[in-house]
Design an enzyme around this catalytic site. Sequence first.
Site, mmCIF file in Angstrom:
data_model
loop_
_atom_site.group_PDB
_atom_site.id
_atom_site.type_symbol
_atom_site.label_atom_id
_atom_site.label_comp_id
_atom_site.label_asym_id
_atom_site.label_seq_id
_atom_site.Cartn_x
_atom_site.Cartn_y
_atom_site.Cartn_z
ATOM 1 N N LYS A 22 0.829 -1.205 0.000
ATOM 2 C CA LYS A 22 0.000 0.000 0.000
ATOM 3 C C LYS A 22 0.864 1.256 0.000
ATOM 4 O O LYS A 22 0.645 2.182 -0.807
ATOM 5 C CB LYS A 22 -0.911 -0.018 1.219
ATOM 6 N N ARG A 91 -3.443 2.985 8.539
ATOM 7 C CA ARG A 91 -3.824 1.766 7.823
ATOM 8 C C ARG A 91 -2.620 0.849 7.667
ATOM 9 O O ARG A 91 -1.490 1.290 7.484
ATOM 10 C CB ARG A 91 -4.387 2.107 6.434
ATOM 11 N N GLY A 100 -8.351 -6.949 4.425
ATOM 12 C CA GLY A 100 -9.178 -7.017 5.614
ATOM 13 C C GLY A 100 -8.584 -7.787 6.776
ATOM 14 O O GLY A 100 -9.202 -7.878 7.829
ATOM 15 N N MET A 102 -5.752 -7.169 8.472
ATOM 16 C CA MET A 102 -5.123 -6.336 9.498
ATOM 17 C C MET A 102 -5.939 -5.064 9.693
ATOM 18 O O MET A 102 -6.992 -4.901 9.095
ATOM 19 C CB MET A 102 -3.669 -6.069 9.133
ATOM 20 N N ARG A 339 -3.343 -1.331 -6.328
ATOM 21 C CA ARG A 339 -2.506 -2.527 -6.239
ATOM 22 C C ARG A 339 -2.849 -3.405 -7.435
ATOM 23 O O ARG A 339 -3.913 -3.249 -8.048
ATOM 24 C CB ARG A 339 -2.773 -3.296 -4.944
ATOM 25 N N HIS A 457 -15.798 -7.613 1.123
ATOM 26 C CA HIS A 457 -14.812 -8.487 1.771
ATOM 27 C C HIS A 457 -14.956 -9.921 1.290
ATOM 28 O O HIS A 457 -13.981 -10.579 0.934
ATOM 29 C CB HIS A 457 -14.998 -8.417 3.294
ATOM 30 N N SER A 784 15.128 -42.129 -8.772
ATOM 31 C CA SER A 784 13.832 -41.472 -8.658
ATOM 32 C C SER A 784 13.624 -41.172 -7.182
ATOM 33 O O SER A 784 13.627 -42.094 -6.354
ATOM 34 C CB SER A 784 12.715 -42.368 -9.186
ATOM 35 N N ASN A 788 7.781 -38.856 -0.604
ATOM 36 C CA ASN A 788 6.847 -39.162 0.487
ATOM 37 C C ASN A 788 7.587 -39.868 1.623
ATOM 38 O O ASN A 788 7.558 -39.444 2.779
ATOM 39 C CB ASN A 788 5.702 -40.044 -0.008
ATOM 40 N N CYS A 852 9.188 -38.663 -7.866
ATOM 41 C CA CYS A 852 7.899 -39.313 -8.089
ATOM 42 C C CYS A 852 6.989 -39.272 -6.870
ATOM 43 O O CYS A 852 5.932 -39.885 -6.867
ATOM 44 C CB CYS A 852 8.090 -40.762 -8.537
ATOM 45 N N TYR A 872 13.158 -34.807 -14.678
ATOM 46 C CA TYR A 872 11.706 -34.853 -14.789
ATOM 47 C C TYR A 872 11.064 -34.851 -13.411
ATOM 48 O O TYR A 872 11.710 -35.141 -12.396
ATOM 49 C CB TYR A 872 11.243 -36.086 -15.573
#
Length: 900
Positions: A22, A91, A100, A102, A339, A457, A784, A788, A852, A872
């Site tokens: 801002k 502000r 909205g 803050m 903005r 909002h 590969s 996870n 992967c 990849y």
Amino acid sequence: MPKYVYDFTEGNKDLKDLLGGKGANLAEMTNLGLPVPPGFTITTEACRHYLAHGTVPEGLAAEIDEHLAALEKQMGKRLGQPDDPLLVSVRSGAKFSMPGMMETVLNIGLNDESVRGLAAVAGGDAAGERFAWDSYRRLVQMFGKTVLGIDGELFEDALEDLKRSKGTDSDLALDASDFQELVGTYKRIVREQAGREFPTDPREQMDLAVKAVFDSWNAPRAILYRRQERIPADLGTAVNVCSMVFGNLGMDSGTGVAFTRDPATGRQGVYGDYLQNAQGEDVVAGIRNTVPLAELERIDKKSYDELLSIMETLENHYRDLCDIEFTIERGKLWMLQTRVGKRTAAAAFCIATQLVDQGLITQDEAVTRVTGAQLAQLMFPRFDDSRAADSTLLTKGMNASPGAAVGKAVFTSERAVELAGEGEDVILVRRETNPDDLAGMVAARGILTSRGGKTSHAAVVARGMGKTCVCGAEELEVDVKAGKFTAPGGVVVSEGDVISIDGSAGAVYLGEVPVVNSPVVDYFEGNLAAADGDELVRAVDRIMACADEKRALRVRANADNPEDAARARRFGAQGIGLCRTEHMFLGDRRRLVENLVLAETDEERQAALDALEPLQRQDFTGILEAMDGLPVTIRLIDPPLHEFLPDLTELSVKVATAGRDADPKDVRLLEAVRRLHEQNPMLGLRGVRLGLVIPGLFAMQVRAIAEAAAERRRAGGDPRPEIMIPLVGAVQELEAVREEARGILAEVAAATGVDVPAMIGTMIELPRAALTAGQIAEAAEFFSFGTNDLTQTTWGFSRDDVEAAFFGRYLELGIFGVSPFETLDRDGVGRLIRIAAEEGRRTRPDIKLGICGEHGGDPDSVHFCHEVGLDYVSCSPFRIPVARLEAGRAAIAGEGSDSR
């Protein structure tokens, strides 16, 4: 000593890190010569110091004194001057837009003396008196809620009670004496709730408001919003102190929000909302329904024409859709904010290509203007128009944020969170939302409000989150306390009733409306040619073509059957990066693997293998056919063993209950299950360990792969299988399996007369494998990264348990900004990947490197893979377009160019 305060004339749009979005843009508009009220910005550095130490930094007060004195000199009046007060707004303004989330306090400088001076300079008549006391009540209300932490509903209830006593539902019907009475009521609320009087010293008001804005950076709703939008928690907010201009001086004044293009569709035109005789917060709060911005031409043509000229200037300057806040004070236009505007996913793609056609940006820049997350939103289903016509239409509102959302109606944020946590789909219904509703908005499938427009909002936040939203459905009478709304015709919808909302058309339906594929999915499926599609489909086609041309990363699919493989190919997959063979043995085939695991003799084991091999060969034949000419990485079986064995507890109960009459087979089976039972099966007998412990298991799979490939080649195809050994922790494990596999490949080639080259590599999913990658690369032709399991074993926790156990608390505390199972942990898991990639390439320069795990379809993780220089990424079929786009964006951004 650092400089903590900048006048609007000192900054520019490139100082967002320091001045926040801002403040930087107020400075930029000032530099452009646009009508911006004078003011100054307190930097994010000051905020970070305050949050870290609990006090403002040394020297800040003196800098504020200096800049306030300069502002007073420029304006010709002092802050809170009794006869002609300078009033200011305070502000927030972070680097990234957080609408909205803050705090803001308007009209600072008013007290019992200066309110009379303000009334006098406003005309000294009834209208001036009303304006002054209206401004004063707003200050006490905002200050009480924002600075003193008083429940805002107390002020709202007092206002509603006053209107009710006057027989009106509009604040415009209240006069000066009404607002003067309300100020007294508000002051009493402050005294009772905060244990102190409302401060009358203008400088004390300003200083406390500045600290309140700093504190609001860590308010629960701001933290939740940052987590949702992945905004770093350590940025802090700037504070903008701006001289007040007034939209509540009468019907020749007003306030509004404008967009240089439609934020929902991207179409050019006049878009926004305007509210006469109101201050800025009234528009986004939705306390009164606005009029379309186009109406301003009739109300005040001079201001309207000037606004359109400024909008064109700003869009050409920022080269993007701009979101503008403005106030008209007695016919004088003032710019309060601009903005780069939040927009829907559809608008983002359309605007990017429009700007290319206008010559404002390049095609490469257009790719960087959209995201994989936005593309994923475009692939969500939409309502079936033919079926919607048969549904009960309750009402229509504004199409604030597109999409199709179905769920149970709920009327409070708390209830939305509660039901969503129980697995229910909900639609949050409110008269209007406010920042305190954020948790419910996040939890809900969609948002429906009876008030507010496209700049309210609810609309702005929903668009930013990609949530379906219908706003301003004025015909609905929403009774939050009773938990119901009433639609035209007397139809009552209570909490728990299912409704459907169409954010593209603004329609609200009773019950569930069926959904169909989006046109973007039809395009990716090949069922819709880009030339035959609408503007959105053509925009997606152009951007994807550029991304594919630019990207260095190839994109493969995680697919375990021919159907998924075929769909992945239609979506643009360049092969399969992970074919999980254990998924082929669930359901009816589970018994066959159970027989193999529990076999006690060579004969029993071979019989089980003989039963499995033709099924495996059939599986691989179909997948290789679907991916003909492209690489297919087949991971040898990697089941946590308990998935293929009877449940120990259930089997024990069965045998114990039967007693002496128990089936001897069940007794034998129970003994075997007890022998093989593991306390932690995810770290037990699985992967390469299972292949080494059970002779013939991996050999059967390799033979099935080789025979399927040979059969495909004899049929004129071009199969390209790659054999991946899972859960390797030492090169010796891989060497043992590799030698056996090579021998079988040679046997099949001799028996069939068809040579089928198959690369042999491994999955890097253990920290030891990553740290000894140089050794493992001596036996592996490709790596590969199974991120996870690598995330589980690096962090030492289970992804199946931590979500419920402690992840929520870790996110609240900021230990995690986002789940490491969702986005790759660059510092820990990512560092292991870097080490493995570097050491693997040092040993074997031509080694192929891919990923992967689920991270292969996560936008941030794709960028990391580009940085590291992987070949990849592999992900689920639905995420392939997302990975393609993000790989192109990463290449255009130039990330990792040195590593390549």
